[in-house]
Design a protein around this motif. Structure first.
Motif, PDB file in Angstrom:
ATOM      1  N   LYS A  23       1.835 -43.040  21.164  1.00 19.93           N
ATOM      2  CA  LYS A  23       2.354 -43.439  22.988  1.00 19.93           C
ATOM      3  C   LYS A  23       2.223 -45.089  23.303  1.00 19.93           C
ATOM      4  O   LYS A  23       2.049 -45.987  23.740  1.00 19.93           O
ATOM      5  CB  LYS A  23       2.576 -43.073  24.200  1.00 19.93           C
ATOM      6  CG  LYS A  23       3.098 -41.884  23.876  1.00 19.93           C
ATOM      7  CD  LYS A  23       3.167 -40.537  25.689  1.00 19.93           C
ATOM      8  CE  LYS A  23       4.182 -39.901  25.511  1.00 19.93           C
ATOM      9  NZ  LYS A  23       4.810 -39.085  25.008  1.00 19.93           N
ATOM     10  N   CYS A  41      -5.156 -50.961  32.930  1.00 21.50           N
ATOM     11  CA  CYS A  41      -4.337 -50.968  32.113  1.00 21.50           C
ATOM     12  C   CYS A  41      -5.619 -50.623  31.227  1.00 21.50           C
ATOM     13  O   CYS A  41      -5.364 -49.845  30.380  1.00 21.50           O
ATOM     14  CB  CYS A  41      -4.100 -52.565  31.771  1.00 21.50           C
ATOM     15  SG  CYS A  41      -3.402 -53.035  30.193  1.00 21.50           S
ATOM     16  N   THR A  69      -5.375 -47.285  28.872  1.00 25.45           N
ATOM     17  CA  THR A  69      -5.207 -47.237  27.454  1.00 25.45           C
ATOM     18  C   THR A  69      -6.002 -46.104  27.549  1.00 25.45           C
ATOM     19  O   THR A  69      -6.158 -45.338  26.361  1.00 25.45           O
ATOM     20  CB  THR A  69      -5.400 -48.260  26.855  1.00 25.45           C
ATOM     21  OG1 THR A  69      -4.904 -49.828  27.248  1.00 25.45           O
ATOM     22  CG2 THR A  69      -5.482 -48.669  25.302  1.00 25.45           C
ATOM     23  N   MET A  80       0.928 -50.364  30.510  1.00 25.78           N
ATOM     24  CA  MET A  80       1.586 -51.524  30.554  1.00 25.78           C
ATOM     25  C   MET A  80       0.883 -53.014  31.450  1.00 25.78           C
ATOM     26  O   MET A  80       1.705 -53.914  31.302  1.00 25.78           O
ATOM     27  CB  MET A  80       2.844 -51.328  30.759  1.00 25.78           C
ATOM     28  CG  MET A  80       3.570 -49.691  29.535  1.00 25.78           C
ATOM     29  SD  MET A  80       4.591 -49.798  30.037  1.00 25.78           S
ATOM     30  CE  MET A  80       5.047 -47.690  30.832  1.00 25.78           C
ATOM     31  N   ILE A 122       2.985 -49.209  23.283  1.00 26.28           N
ATOM     32  CA  ILE A 122       2.858 -49.446  23.958  1.00 26.28           C
ATOM     33  C   ILE A 122       2.701 -50.965  24.074  1.00 26.28           C
ATOM     34  O   ILE A 122       2.753 -52.064  24.418  1.00 26.28           O
ATOM     35  CB  ILE A 122       1.688 -49.283  25.798  1.00 26.28           C
ATOM     36  CG1 ILE A 122       2.727 -47.597  25.994  1.00 26.28           C
ATOM     37  CG2 ILE A 122       1.419 -50.423  25.972  1.00 26.28           C
ATOM     38  CD1 ILE A 122       1.152 -47.424  26.824  1.00 26.28           C
ATOM     39  N   GLN A 161       0.163 -44.392  30.971  1.00 27.64           N
ATOM     40  CA  GLN A 161       1.352 -44.967  30.405  1.00 27.64           C
ATOM     41  C   GLN A 161       1.959 -46.135  30.894  1.00 27.64           C
ATOM     42  O   GLN A 161       1.499 -47.750  30.571  1.00 27.64           O
ATOM     43  CB  GLN A 161       2.671 -44.142  30.093  1.00 27.64           C
ATOM     44  CG  GLN A 161       2.533 -43.916  28.566  1.00 27.64           C
ATOM     45  CD  GLN A 161       4.177 -43.110  28.648  1.00 27.64           C
ATOM     46  OE1 GLN A 161       4.365 -42.257  28.596  1.00 27.64           O
ATOM     47  NE2 GLN A 161       4.133 -43.700  27.505  1.00 27.64           N
TER      48      GLN A 161
END
Length: 191
Positions: A95, A80, A84, A71, A99, A67
């Motif tokens: 989740k 990132c 993901t 972000m 985001i 997470q």
């Protein structure tokens, strides 16, 4: 070569996975190794974890790391992506939605704000292509949703078909909502 370089070298991905599976016993030693790898490549760590014996504590820790990485749109696009993808591996779709919600949210935004948010998510998509990683249905649906117009959304829809990705209710509803005419919407509804 140190662990940081190896964990981020695509050619070492399978060998690191096999090493963890074959040389570390199930339990704390393996989980410690997985969490150490997560410091450098959370996607690889998540991939190893989901193919190993279930350990909720480790999966929670990996989800937190993923997470945090997911972000990092502007600061670190590579992390990132890895964050993901790790959450996809861990099946943490809610989740992921949390985001990306600020990016794809339906609140009133100016055209410039919408285009800026589209460019952020599109940069994630472009990074996947550069690294020869496949985008999944979730990312395509996000791109369709935030596409600035029907033509771009439809292009992503067609690309999903071409890549044999599952077109689900979200895909069709998004395209219907982006349709310029009633006829376009009906055509997609009937598919």
């Amino acid at each position: 070569m140190d662990l940081k370089k190896q964990a981020n070298d695509k050619t070492k991905f399978e060998s690191i996975k096999m090493l963890i599976h074959n040389h570390y016993e199930v339990g704390k030693i393996r989980q410690k190794a997985v969490l150490k790898i997560a410091k450098y490549n959370v996607y690889l760590a998540a991939h190893i974890q989901v193919t190993a014996q279930k350990n909720q504590e480790t999966e929670k820790k990996l989800t937190k790391i993923a997470q945090k990485n997911a972000m990092l749109f502007e600061k670190n696009p590579e992390n990132c992506i890895k964050g993901t993808l790790a959450m996809v591996e861990l099946r943490e779709f809610l989740k992921i939605a949390e985001i990306y919600k600020p990016v794809i949210g339906k609140d009133k935004k100016t055209k410039e704000e919408k285009e800026a948010k589209y460019k952020k998510v599109k940069s994630v998509f472009n990074y996947l292509e550069i690294k020869n990683l496949k985008a999944n249905e979730f990312l395509y649906n996000v791109l369709m949703d935030i596409a600035p117009n029907y033509e771009i959304a439809f292009a992503f829809f067609e690309e999903m078909k071409k890549n044999n990705l599952k077109l689900d209710e979200i895909s069709y509803n998004t395209l219907i909502n982006k349709s310029k005419t009633y006829e376009q919407a009906i055509q997609h509804f009937e598919e």
